[in-house]
Design an enzyme around this catalytic site. Sequence first.
Site, short mmCIF file in Angstrom:
data_model
loop_
_atom_site.label_atom_id
_atom_site.label_comp_id
_atom_site.label_asym_id
_atom_site.label_seq_id
_atom_site.Cartn_x
_atom_site.Cartn_y
_atom_site.Cartn_z
N GLY A 160 0.85 -1.20 0.00
CA GLY A 160 0.00 0.00 0.00
C GLY A 160 0.88 1.24 0.00
O GLY A 160 2.05 1.19 -0.40
N ARG A 161 0.33 2.34 0.50
CA ARG A 161 1.07 3.61 0.47
C ARG A 161 2.42 3.50 1.16
O ARG A 161 3.46 3.91 0.62
CB ARG A 161 0.25 4.71 1.16
CG ARG A 161 -0.91 5.24 0.36
CD ARG A 161 -1.68 6.25 1.18
NE ARG A 161 -2.35 5.59 2.29
CZ ARG A 161 -3.66 5.37 2.36
NH1 ARG A 161 -4.45 5.81 1.42
NH2 ARG A 161 -4.18 4.72 3.39
N ILE A 162 2.42 2.92 2.38
CA ILE A 162 3.67 2.87 3.15
C ILE A 162 4.63 1.83 2.56
O ILE A 162 5.83 2.10 2.42
CB ILE A 162 3.38 2.62 4.65
CG1 ILE A 162 2.55 3.79 5.22
CG2 ILE A 162 4.68 2.46 5.44
CD1 ILE A 162 1.97 3.55 6.61
N ALA A 244 3.89 -1.89 11.36
CA ALA A 244 2.46 -1.84 11.01
C ALA A 244 1.60 -1.92 12.27
O ALA A 244 1.23 -0.88 12.84
CB ALA A 244 2.14 -2.95 10.02
N ARG A 245 1.29 -3.10 12.71
CA ARG A 245 0.55 -3.29 13.95
C ARG A 245 1.04 -4.56 14.62
O ARG A 245 1.34 -5.56 13.95
CB ARG A 245 -0.96 -3.44 13.67
CG ARG A 245 -1.71 -2.13 13.48
CD ARG A 245 -1.74 -1.30 14.76
NE ARG A 245 -2.43 -0.03 14.60
CZ ARG A 245 -1.86 1.11 14.22
NH1 ARG A 245 -0.56 1.16 13.97
NH2 ARG A 245 -2.56 2.22 14.13
N GLU A 274 0.37 -3.13 23.44
CA GLU A 274 1.08 -1.90 23.81
C GLU A 274 0.47 -1.27 25.05
O GLU A 274 -0.76 -1.26 25.16
CB GLU A 274 1.03 -0.91 22.64
CG GLU A 274 1.83 -1.40 21.46
CD GLU A 274 1.76 -0.47 20.26
OE1 GLU A 274 1.37 0.70 20.40
OE2 GLU A 274 2.11 -0.95 19.16
N HIS A 292 6.58 2.75 19.29
CA HIS A 292 5.56 3.17 18.32
C HIS A 292 5.83 4.61 17.83
O HIS A 292 5.03 5.52 18.05
CB HIS A 292 4.15 3.06 18.93
CG HIS A 292 3.06 2.98 17.90
ND1 HIS A 292 1.90 2.27 18.05
CD2 HIS A 292 2.95 3.58 16.68
CE1 HIS A 292 1.13 2.40 17.00
NE2 HIS A 292 1.75 3.19 16.14
N GLY A 294 6.51 5.46 14.55
CA GLY A 294 6.39 5.56 13.08
C GLY A 294 6.14 6.97 12.57
O GLY A 294 6.82 7.45 11.67
C1 8YV Z 1 0.08 6.89 15.06
C2 8YV Z 1 -0.06 4.86 13.57
O1 8YV Z 1 1.05 7.47 15.83
O2 8YV Z 1 -1.37 6.26 12.20
C3 8YV Z 1 -1.18 5.14 12.63
O3 8YV Z 1 -1.89 4.18 12.29
O4 8YV Z 1 0.23 3.77 13.86
C4 8YV Z 1 0.77 5.92 14.18
O5 8YV Z 1 1.42 6.61 13.17
C5 8YV Z 1 -1.01 6.38 15.95
O6 8YV Z 1 -1.77 5.39 15.41
C6 8YV Z 1 -1.90 7.53 16.30
O7 8YV Z 1 -3.16 7.13 16.70
#
Ligand code: 8YV
Length: 326
Positions: A160-162, A244-245, A274, A292, A294
């Site tokens: 996807g985008r990332i 990602a997650r 988390e 976390h 990102g």
């Molecule tokens: C955020 C992220 O910091 O955007 C997302 O999905 O995982 C992170 O970049 C976080 O989720 C903010 O709610």
Amino acid sequence: MSGRSRPTVVVTRRLPAPVEQRLAQEFDARVNQDDHSFTTAELREALRGADALVPTVSDRITAQTLAVEPLRARILANFGVGYNHIDVAAAKARGLVVTNTPDVLTDDTADDAIMLMLMVARRAGEGERHVRSGTWTGWRPTHMLGTKVSGKTLGLIGLGRIGRAVARRAHQGFGMHVVFHDPYPPPANVVADLAAEPKATVEDVLREADFVSLHSPATPETRHLMNAERLALMRPTAFLINTARGDIVDEAALVAALERRQIAGAALDVYEQEPHVTPALLTMENVVLLPHLGSATQETRVAMGMRALDNLAAFFAGSAPRDRVV
Ligand code: 8YV
């Protein structure tokens, strides 16, 4: 708009100052002054008492939470692109609109994945700990040798985008050969521009890659996608990267794979529970652990906040919010 007619918005966490300033100008804003993580009771109260909620990944918005009566909120303008912490089916059933903040965090999250790849391959976290411990005795040809990154094969799960932004950096910046699997791949011309090679299955990617980086959304289908069987398919010299997650990786299986040396290391920005991190990971030198981060740059967190406020403004102006997910 008069103060009275402005929509009431509860924001569950502190946001960067420029975002809070705009929030106060355009809405009747209720800010979480001490930035604590909202309890379920507080989330329910917000849904009963405000027209809109701006949640983050630290809020679990379940069907039970959404079952409040009377429900006043009409929109959940999530701060973040991922929204697996929100039961969107339940939100939809309750007539709530849900929006997210895509695009603005793509570059930072891709940078984070590349940073983790370099850190784990070149033993950066371990090296830093070594210097800070005061035990470094000086340079020598055999000290702390890592793994070369340039020219290696990067396997992306999700384009996807990332994933695409990571592919560009890896190929153009590090001369890496990029292979990927995505059940919903982008158009062929996009893939060709990236010089990324599609693979029919996740397993095909795992067998070939020197680095495996995860870029799938967290869904019931991707939960524990990296389980014991799939981790066992990775090369013993390969590294796993997750920005990602946490749910996508079975953290217990990852610990077992690392203990058995089935893979060479892992670099994680996200975790199953988390902020809890499986304790064994904390003891492993070949594991890089970030909290976390990102999208954690000043520029991007402001852009994410503005995007969430744009969605709110559009919704309350009666037009379609740009980033509606349900
Ligand atoms: C955020 C992220 O910091 O955007 C997302 O999905 O995982 C992170 O970049 C976080 O989720 C903010 O709610």
